[in-house]
Motif scaffolding. Structure first.
Motif, PDB file in Angstrom:
ATOM      1  N   VAL A 120      -3.915   0.436   4.274  1.00 42.29           N
ATOM      2  CA  VAL A 120      -2.475   0.386   4.046  1.00 42.29           C
ATOM      3  C   VAL A 120      -2.245   0.121   2.567  1.00 42.29           C
ATOM      4  N   VAL A 121      -1.344   0.835   1.926  1.00 42.06           N
ATOM      5  CA  VAL A 121      -0.952   0.467   0.566  1.00 42.06           C
ATOM      6  C   VAL A 121       0.563   0.372   0.510  1.00 42.06           C
ATOM      7  N   GLY A 122       1.072  -0.347  -0.491  1.00 41.66           N
ATOM      8  CA  GLY A 122       2.523  -0.455  -0.559  1.00 41.66           C
ATOM      9  C   GLY A 122       3.003  -1.403  -1.630  1.00 41.66           C
ATOM     10  N   LYS A 155      -5.749  10.784  -3.601  1.00 42.07           N
ATOM     11  CA  LYS A 155      -5.779   9.319  -3.661  1.00 42.07           C
ATOM     12  C   LYS A 155      -4.516   8.712  -3.069  1.00 42.07           C
ATOM     13  N   CYS A 156      -3.379   9.337  -3.298  1.00 43.84           N
ATOM     14  CA  CYS A 156      -2.079   8.759  -2.955  1.00 43.84           C
ATOM     15  C   CYS A 156      -1.996   8.345  -1.488  1.00 43.84           C
ATOM     16  N   GLY A 157      -1.484   7.139  -1.248  1.00 46.52           N
ATOM     17  CA  GLY A 157      -1.311   6.642   0.118  1.00 46.52           C
ATOM     18  C   GLY A 157       0.133   6.736   0.573  1.00 46.52           C
ATOM     19  N   TYR A 158       0.941   7.546  -0.112  1.00 46.64           N
ATOM     20  CA  TYR A 158       2.371   7.759   0.152  1.00 46.64           C
ATOM     21  C   TYR A 158       3.122   6.503   0.585  1.00 46.64           C
ATOM     22  N   CYS A 159       3.066   5.490  -0.286  1.00 45.45           N
ATOM     23  CA  CYS A 159       3.704   4.215   0.033  1.00 45.45           C
ATOM     24  C   CYS A 159       5.086   4.092  -0.588  1.00 45.45           C
ATOM     25  N   GLY A 160       5.390   4.875  -1.616  1.00 46.95           N
ATOM     26  CA  GLY A 160       6.724   4.836  -2.208  1.00 46.95           C
ATOM     27  C   GLY A 160       6.946   3.760  -3.254  1.00 46.95           C
ATOM     28  N   ALA A 161       5.925   2.955  -3.558  1.00 43.32           N
ATOM     29  CA  ALA A 161       6.098   1.892  -4.549  1.00 43.32           C
ATOM     30  C   ALA A 161       6.501   2.465  -5.908  1.00 43.32           C
ATOM     31  N   CYS A 162       5.870   3.575  -6.285  1.00 40.67           N
ATOM     32  CA  CYS A 162       6.169   4.192  -7.583  1.00 40.67           C
ATOM     33  C   CYS A 162       7.630   4.638  -7.660  1.00 40.67           C
ATOM     34  N   VAL A 163       8.162   5.127  -6.532  1.00 45.36           N
ATOM     35  CA  VAL A 163       9.553   5.578  -6.488  1.00 45.36           C
ATOM     36  C   VAL A 163      10.500   4.400  -6.775  1.00 45.36           C
ATOM     37  N   ALA A 212      -3.241   6.465  -8.378  1.00 46.50           N
ATOM     38  CA  ALA A 212      -3.141   7.909  -8.121  1.00 46.50           C
ATOM     39  C   ALA A 212      -2.305   8.644  -9.169  1.00 46.50           C
ATOM     40  N   LEU A 213      -1.666   7.885 -10.074  1.00 47.62           N
ATOM     41  CA  LEU A 213      -0.758   8.514 -11.028  1.00 47.62           C
ATOM     42  C   LEU A 213      -1.314   8.478 -12.449  1.00 47.62           C
ATOM     43  N   VAL A 214      -1.228   9.596 -13.139  1.00 45.50           N
ATOM     44  CA  VAL A 214      -1.671   9.661 -14.537  1.00 45.50           C
ATOM     45  C   VAL A 214      -0.548  10.283 -15.361  1.00 45.50           C
TER      46      VAL A 214
HETATM   47  S1  SF4 Z   1       2.514   4.246  -5.687  1.00 44.38           S
HETATM   48 FE1  SF4 Z   1       3.158   6.383  -5.482  1.00 44.38          FE
HETATM   49  S2  SF4 Z   1       1.365   7.568  -6.146  1.00 44.38           S
HETATM   50 FE2  SF4 Z   1       0.655   5.479  -5.734  1.00 44.38          FE
HETATM   51  S3  SF4 Z   1      -0.056   5.515  -3.602  1.00 44.38           S
HETATM   52 FE3  SF4 Z   1       2.074   4.835  -3.552  1.00 44.38          FE
HETATM   53  S4  SF4 Z   1       3.237   6.742  -3.278  1.00 44.38           S
HETATM   54 FE4  SF4 Z   1       1.187   7.356  -3.935  1.00 44.38          FE
END
Ligand code: SF4
Ligand code: FAD
Ligand code: SF4
Lengths: 392, 57
Positions: free
Chosen positions: A255-257, B9-17, B52-54
């Motif tokens: 899980v990531v977040g 790599k991305c775990g589609y968590c939305g933190a970056c958004v 996952a972001l560069v």
């Molecule tokens: S922060 Fe953004 S790029 Fe990184 S894992 Fe979450 S959704 Fe993907």
């Protein structure tokens, strides 16, 4: 889908579902949209909740309770353990949830109360009329639709866009977010206490958690304060922690977040729009817990929707009642937690050890954190001076 | 100016958004989209839990 509703709720997390349910139970016409095709999945949560807060909204059900916990243990950098339990003192303590099932159960309740639910439906913008928010543009299966409503609720989580579209800047600064990674692991002794490891040696500006999730399994995760992240990634620190402290653990899920830890933000309502839960940055800056706050806020927002409909007035003036209410309750707690969080950030590992040692001989096992903090303060006024306002 | 998302790599968590100051990012189910308002400030890359972001300048 119709083309007009009383209320559109964007996001079917705990905050959105409770808002929708509250409105629907009062007979309002409600649409709840969720961009994912499966509500609750993938999980972005450690799934720990207090029993008391949960029971305010839903009867505990074994389908979505993974484990019961007796209390919490805080581990100082040198391993000193502080055991606390709210159960003995007040019948509280908590559960570790199975959120995939829990979030769906909440959405189901909203649906049974009369809410129309749409999944795989993403809000992509707001409709406006005379400066008022009057609905959303949504995309369902690749097609866009205009859907009107008197009130739009942004319950769209950490990645919230609804507030920004409505002119409320909810973007988080790096110091206002914890960046997290977690594994569901098995083949460990999970115990029946939630464990929190504090200190730079575990993770910078956050903590490591081990939340029991049933026999031999636990959610093991950690957060890094965003401003201290970049060179170290949560995922690599977590691997290191598990190798060091739980070498036999086997990973079943990742899980990531990100958790908002900003404390109360300036504005959460505008004409025809309210923000709820993580979208309103209502998660606790100290613990990162946001499930119960999102549900509490959802209830408050729902009740204000009902009043607004009775009045036929959806302006910010009417909706501000929600903002006043959550600030006086959730907001107060957030501010206190923010103070403690900022204090903790300044402490060295040595000082954290000192604090833990100062509790030697004090039986905290039947106390909640709220009771332990004043004792800590009394014994360590110099280290904790900034917290004095909490105890007067 | 933009950021590259490593989809593997991305775990589609939305933190970056949530941290992007200009709202250039969007989480669409399981992937991140970047629009042309990105200023390459690098905040998203800093907080991504998995790196996952560069940023591309
Ligand atoms: S922060 Fe953004 S790029 Fe990184 S894992 Fe979450 S959704 Fe993907
Ligand atoms: C690693 C981690 C551990 C955590 N641990 C805990 C914990 O142990 N205990 C606790 O209480 N809290 C915890 N939290 C916080 C908790 O997960 C959140 O506070 C909680 O989920 C907030 O609920 P919500 O309803 O506001 O938002 P969410 O649960 O995030 O729901 C928002 C929903 O909106 C949807 N959405 C977003 N944008 C759109 C759009 N444009 N259109 C349609 N739908 C959209 C999303 O897909 C999502 O389903 C943790 C968070 C993280 C990241
Ligand atoms: S680099 Fe800055 S502007 Fe570009 S997407 Fe990331 S956070 Fe947004």
């Amino acid at each position: 889908m119709k083309n007009s509703y009383d209320v559109i709720v964007v996001g079917a997390g705990p905050g959105g579902s409770i808002t929708a349910k509250t409105c629907a139970e009062a007979g309002l016409d409600v649409l709840l949209i969720e961009k994912r095709q499966e509500i609750g999945d993938p999980v972005r949560c450690a799934e720990g909740v207090g029993k008391e807060g949960l029971k305010r909204h839903i009867e505990p059900d074994n389908r979505w309770i993974a484990a019961e916990v007796k209390g919490s243990k805080i581990l100082a950098p040198d391993g000193t353990e502080i055991k606390m339990s709210e159960e003995a003192s007040s019948g509280k303590a908590g559960y570790t949830l199975e959120r995939k099932v829990f979030d769906r159960a909440l959405a189901q309740q909203a649906a049974m109360a009369g809410t129309e639910v749409m999944v795989k439906t993403r809000a992509i913008g707001l409709l406006r009329n005379n400066g008022m928010v009057r609905g959303i543009n949504a995309m369902y299966m690749g097609e866009t639709h205009e859907i009107r409503a008197n009130i739009v609720i942004g319950a769209d989580g950490v990645e919230s866009k609804v507030g920004r579209w409505g002119g409320i800047d909810t973007s988080l600064k790096p110091g206002d977010i914890d960046t997290c990674a977690q594994f569901l692991v098995t083949n460990i002794d999970a115990g029946d206490y939630s464990k929190f490891y504090l200190g730079e040696i575990y993770t910078p500006g956050g903590y490591v958690w081990v939340f029991p999730k049933g026999k031999n399994t636990a959610n093991v995760g950690l957060g890094i304060l965003g401003s201290k992240a970049g060179n170290t990634r949560p995922i690599s620190l977590l691997h290191k922690f598990i190798e060091t402290y739980l070498p036999h653990a086997k990973i079943l899920e990742m899980v990531v977040g990100g958790v908002p830890v900003s404390g109360p933000i300036k504005k959460t309502v505008t004409d025809g729009l309210m923000l709820v839960g993580d979208a309103a940055r209502q998660s606790d800056p100290l613990t990162g817990g946001g499930i119960i706050n999102a549900m509490d806020a959802g209830k408050m927002a729902g009740e204000v929707c009902i009043k607004a409909k009775e009045k036929g007035d959806y302006s910010a003036k009417t909706l501000k009642e929600y903002e006043d209410k959550w600030r006086a309750t959730i907001g107060k707690e957030l501010s206190k937690s923010l103070l403690v969080k900022n204090m903790l950030l300044k402490l060295s590992d040595e000082q954290l050890n000192q604090l833990a040692h100062s509790l030697e001989g004090v039986d905290t096992s039947k106390m909640a954190l709220q009771k332990v903090l004043p004792i800590l303060f009394k014994k360590n006024p110099r280290i904790l001076w900034e917290l004095r306002t909490l105890f007067v | 100016m933009s950021v590259n998302v490593n989809r593997y790599k991305c775990g589609y968590c939305g933190a970056c958004v949530g941290v992007c100051p200009v709202g250039a990012l969007e989480l669409v189910e399981t992937w991140i989209e970047v629009d042309n308002t990105c200023t390459s400030c690098g905040v998203c890359a800093k907080i991504c839990p998995v790196g996952a972001l560069v940023v591309v300048k």
